[in-house]
Design an enzyme around this catalytic site. Structure first.
Site, mmCIF file in Angstrom:
data_model
loop_
_atom_site.group_PDB
_atom_site.id
_atom_site.type_symbol
_atom_site.label_atom_id
_atom_site.label_comp_id
_atom_site.label_asym_id
_atom_site.label_seq_id
_atom_site.Cartn_x
_atom_site.Cartn_y
_atom_site.Cartn_z
ATOM 1 C CG ASP A 91 31.076 41.779 35.660
ATOM 2 O OD1 ASP A 91 30.709 42.858 36.158
ATOM 3 O OD2 ASP A 91 32.158 41.245 35.929
HETATM 4 C C1 LAN Z 1 35.677 46.147 41.639
HETATM 5 C C2 LAN Z 1 34.685 45.294 42.301
HETATM 6 C C3 LAN Z 1 33.785 44.518 41.396
HETATM 7 C C4 LAN Z 1 34.475 44.138 40.115
HETATM 8 C C5 LAN Z 1 33.776 43.005 39.327
HETATM 9 C C6 LAN Z 1 32.304 43.273 39.091
HETATM 10 C C7 LAN Z 1 33.878 41.721 40.124
HETATM 11 C C8 LAN Z 1 34.507 42.801 37.998
HETATM 12 O O1 LAN Z 1 33.985 41.726 37.305
HETATM 13 C C9 LAN Z 1 34.592 44.077 37.212
HETATM 14 C C10 LAN Z 1 35.366 45.138 37.985
HETATM 15 C C11 LAN Z 1 34.768 45.458 39.364
HETATM 16 C C12 LAN Z 1 33.569 46.339 39.159
HETATM 17 C C13 LAN Z 1 35.738 46.232 40.242
HETATM 18 C C14 LAN Z 1 36.702 47.183 39.629
HETATM 19 C C15 LAN Z 1 37.766 47.813 40.556
HETATM 20 C C16 LAN Z 1 37.225 48.106 41.932
HETATM 21 C C17 LAN Z 1 36.083 49.070 41.779
HETATM 22 C C18 LAN Z 1 36.729 46.767 42.519
HETATM 23 C C19 LAN Z 1 37.813 45.726 42.641
HETATM 24 C C20 LAN Z 1 36.365 47.195 43.924
HETATM 25 C C21 LAN Z 1 37.465 48.219 44.322
HETATM 26 C C22 LAN Z 1 38.189 48.635 43.025
HETATM 27 C C23 LAN Z 1 38.510 50.151 43.047
HETATM 28 C C24 LAN Z 1 39.261 50.549 41.784
HETATM 29 C C25 LAN Z 1 39.320 50.474 44.310
HETATM 30 C C26 LAN Z 1 39.801 51.864 44.448
HETATM 31 C C27 LAN Z 1 41.174 51.984 43.918
HETATM 32 C C28 LAN Z 1 41.527 52.618 42.801
HETATM 33 C C29 LAN Z 1 42.757 52.201 42.079
HETATM 34 C C30 LAN Z 1 40.742 53.737 42.225
#
Ligand code: LAN
Length: 650
Positions: free
Chosen positions: A391
């Site tokens: 996305d």
């Molecule tokens: C994110 C940030 C961006 C987010 C969007 C692009 C907004 C979404 O549409 C798809 C998923 C995604 C890429 C996403 C997935 C999970 C993330 C990477 C996070 C919320 C930022 C931090 C999180 C990550 C998993 C944190 C570390 C913790 C763990 C459980 C590994």
């Protein structure tokens, strides 16, 4: 009932102008919006623990900022929550306690005494969710025999197995990768008097009496969001058995394999890593492999990418920023206002950032390192980070196509085409799009989720948000580039089917990455409309009826993170500008921007704007894995302006 345009326009215009001025004033020199991306409360302690294992401490200035931050976010009951708004958990409470001690706070400190009073009756480390125990084991504050096993040999199993680690969601895979190396090596910080003292404190003197085998299964109810299933327990039993037999040679091979994978991740991300946890753990792995070696130095250099100075202390971000994502939205919001002449400079700079941060090449040997192609994609943050996301690629492409008719798009056509190809390559069999990769494993793998505190971490599955964004981008591309392309047409219609199929009984879609039904429904509706749904489409009518039914008497909408945790609408104490904006964007897109409901929302949003053009702070609007809130700093500057603009235009 609609309100006459003349009544409302002048006021909205000035509200929008002031909102745009704030956006322009907060734009970074690189053209993006760099801000806080904090919220989770397990990042700082993992960082502090990691440094300690390496025999390091943060510089005094950062140390003071970290201490201030941790103190500012201690709950009234003495514990710390999974995120800054969450109720206390043992996982984060014990880890933050340990972090404060490692940062030099004394054990008799009043805050620390209150923390002990909270976590000791809940089992201390023994009650912690799984990741807490792993970090404590690394510090020598817990025994490896008391962990659920994470054998690196799993990587050596045939790739065709449905549970091969390469099939896990990349975030899960990349966190468990260094964990498996550290576990396989039983890596442990050298003992010091400070660690010995902390061990006494967090076990209340009972370390010698702990039954480590029983400890494997223990977890405090406060830390259980995803209960351990029969299948996970069975898998653990098999792995306990294996650990007793594990041969040295096979282990050595598995460790080498894991290390090679770690190196590939480090290099592909310029040592930023996909997220803050594997960033720290990979660095610790290199410390054990080659202390003070080039890898450790490279990692140390990219640590600052994760820190942010807030007025509550030094925060650690959940990613190395959300710049691309915010910039792509900001462009679309500014364009929607029509103020593209007055704010041309802002758009020019944003266009430069978007151009400069597209990923232009695949990673090295993608198959060997289990990577999907990257070329043409956009990441969530920066090109250096380098992991493209479905996305984010879609929003990068959408923003470029919005800039194009303004003469501001800087991304060459061939590269836009690459983005389209990448999006097409990421569509799942179910017609939807997942986050970073194709769905690689069966959904039932979630039954083996060992994290206790998170949900939906095991497999990258299709999400309404990602699907809608990709459908919108492909539809925008089709308009811009009217050479018929059957693959694009087919991808759009399969995406639409997925969106229709996932609409809930009540007309809503549940969001997974924003709070919660207002976010999901915005995406659901925008996807259908982009693909050509007609205004009388029943799916749209049901969606807007859903939103109207949750509008507050004051005209606003309000949802809190609990909505995501409980999978049902949970109302906040007062209206939220971000939720209200998503609801308004949805109503306007579905042709109801002039309705009484929308205009009441508009009025609320206008009145809530402060003198300085900003909207006042409100609860966190971002989420991941159903449980953890994460703060999107720019949302309050982007979405209200965007929503007001589209409701004015209707
Ligand atoms: C994110 C940030 C961006 C987010 C969007 C692009 C907004 C979404 O549409 C798809 C998923 C995604 C890429 C996403 C997935 C999970 C993330 C990477 C996070 C919320 C930022 C931090 C999180 C990550 C998993 C944190 C570390 C913790 C763990 C459980 C590994």
């Amino acid at each position: 009932m609609s309100v006459a345009a003349g009544e409302r326009l002048p006021q909205s215009v000035s509200v929008i102008q002031r909102g745009l001025d704030v956006l322009a004033a907060t734009q970074d020199t690189e053209g993006s919006w760099y801000g806080d991306y904090g919220g989770p409360q397990f990042l700082i302690p993992i960082y502090v623990a990691g440094l300690h294992v390496m025999g390091r401490t943060p510089e005094p200035e950062q140390r003071d900022g970290l201490i201030a931050y941790l103190r500012n976010h201690q709950n009234a009951d003495g514990g710390w929550g999974l995120d800054v708004e969450a109720p206390s958990q043992v996982f984060t409470s014990v880890l933050n306690y340990v972090a404060l001690r490692l940062l030099g706070v004394g054990k008799d400190d009043a805050g620390l005494r209150r923390a002990r009073q909270w976590f000791l009756p809940r089992g201390g480390p023994l009650g912690s969710g799984a990741w807490g125990k792993i970090i404590l084991a690394l510090l020598g504050l817990y025994e490896y025999g008391g962990l659920q096993p994470v054998p690196p040999e799993l990587w050596l199993l045939p790739e065709s197995l449905p549970f091969h680690p390469s099939r896990l969601w990349c975030h899960c895979r990349m966190v468990y990768l260094p964990m498996s190396w550290l576990y396989g090596r039983r890596a442990r910080a050298p003992e010091t008097p400070l660690l010995a003292a902390i061990r006494q404190e967090i076990f209340d003197g009972g370390y010698g009496q702990v039954d480590w085998v029983a400890a494997r299964e223990r977890v405090s109810p406060t830390d259980v969001f995803t209960p351990r299933t029969f299948w996970l327990k069975a898998a653990n039993q098999v792995m306990y058995g294996y650990e007793r037999l594990a041969g040295k040679q096979l282990r050595a091979r598995a460790l080498d394999f894991a290390l090679e994978q770690i190196r590939a991740e480090d290099e592909a991300t310029h040592y930023i890593c996909i997220g803050p946890i594997n960033k720290v753990l990979n660095m610790v792995v290199w410390h054990f492999v080659n202390p003070d070696g080039p890898e450790v130095r490279a990692h140390l250099e990219r640590l600052p990418d994760y820190f942010y100075e807030g007025d509550d202390g030094v925060r650690m971000n959940g990613y190395n920023s959300s710049e691309l994502w915010d910039t792509a939205f900001a462009v679309q919001a500014v364009a929607a206002t029509g103020e593209t002449g007055r704010h041309r400079r802002m758009l020019e700079e944003a266009a430069r950032f978007i151009e400069a941060n597209q990923v232009l090449e695949d990673t090295r040997e993608p198959q060997r390192f289990f990577r999907h192609p990257s070329k043409g994609g956009w990441p969530f943050s920066t090109r250096d980070h380098g992991w493209p996301i479905s996305d984010c690629t879609a929003e990068g492409l959408k923003a470029s196509l919005v800039l194009e008719p303004l003469g501001l798009n800087r991304v060459p056509q061939a590269r836009l085409q690459d983005a389209v190809q990448l999006i097409l390559s990421m569509q799942n069999e179910d017609g939807g799009w997942a986050t970073y990769e194709l769905q690689r494993g069966p959904k039932v793998l979630e039954l083996l989720n060992p994290s206790d505190v998170f949900s939906t971490i095991m497999v990258d599955v299709s999400y309404v948000e990602c699907t809608s964004a990709c459908v919108q981008a492909l539809a925008a591309w089709r308009k811009h580039h009217p050479v018929p392309d059957a693959r694009v047409d087919r991808a759009i219609s399969r995406g639409v089917e997925f969106i229709r199929r996932t609409q809930r009984e009540d007309g809503s879609w549940m969001g997974s990455w924003g709070v919660c039904f207002t976010y999901g429904t915005w995406f659901g509706v925008m996807g259908l409309i982009a693909a050509g749904a007609s205004p009388d489409d029943m799916a749209l009518r049901r969606a807007t009826a859903f939103l109207r039914s949750y509008q507050r008497a004051d005209g606003a909408w309000s949802e809190v993170v609990e909505s995501c945790r409980q999978a049902r609408w949970v109302e906040g104490k007062q209206g939220h500008a971000v939720n209200t904006s998503w609801a308004l964007l949805t109503l306007a897109a579905a042709g109801e921007g002039g309705s009484d409901a929308a205009q009441r929302g508009v009025r609320w949003l206008r009145e809530r704007q402060q003198e300085d053009g900003r909207w006042p702070p409100e609860p966190i609007a971002g989420i991941f894995n159903r449980t953890c809130a994460i703060h999107y700093d720019a949302y309050l500057r982007i979405f209200p302006v965007w929503a007001l603009a589209v409701c004015d235009k209707r």
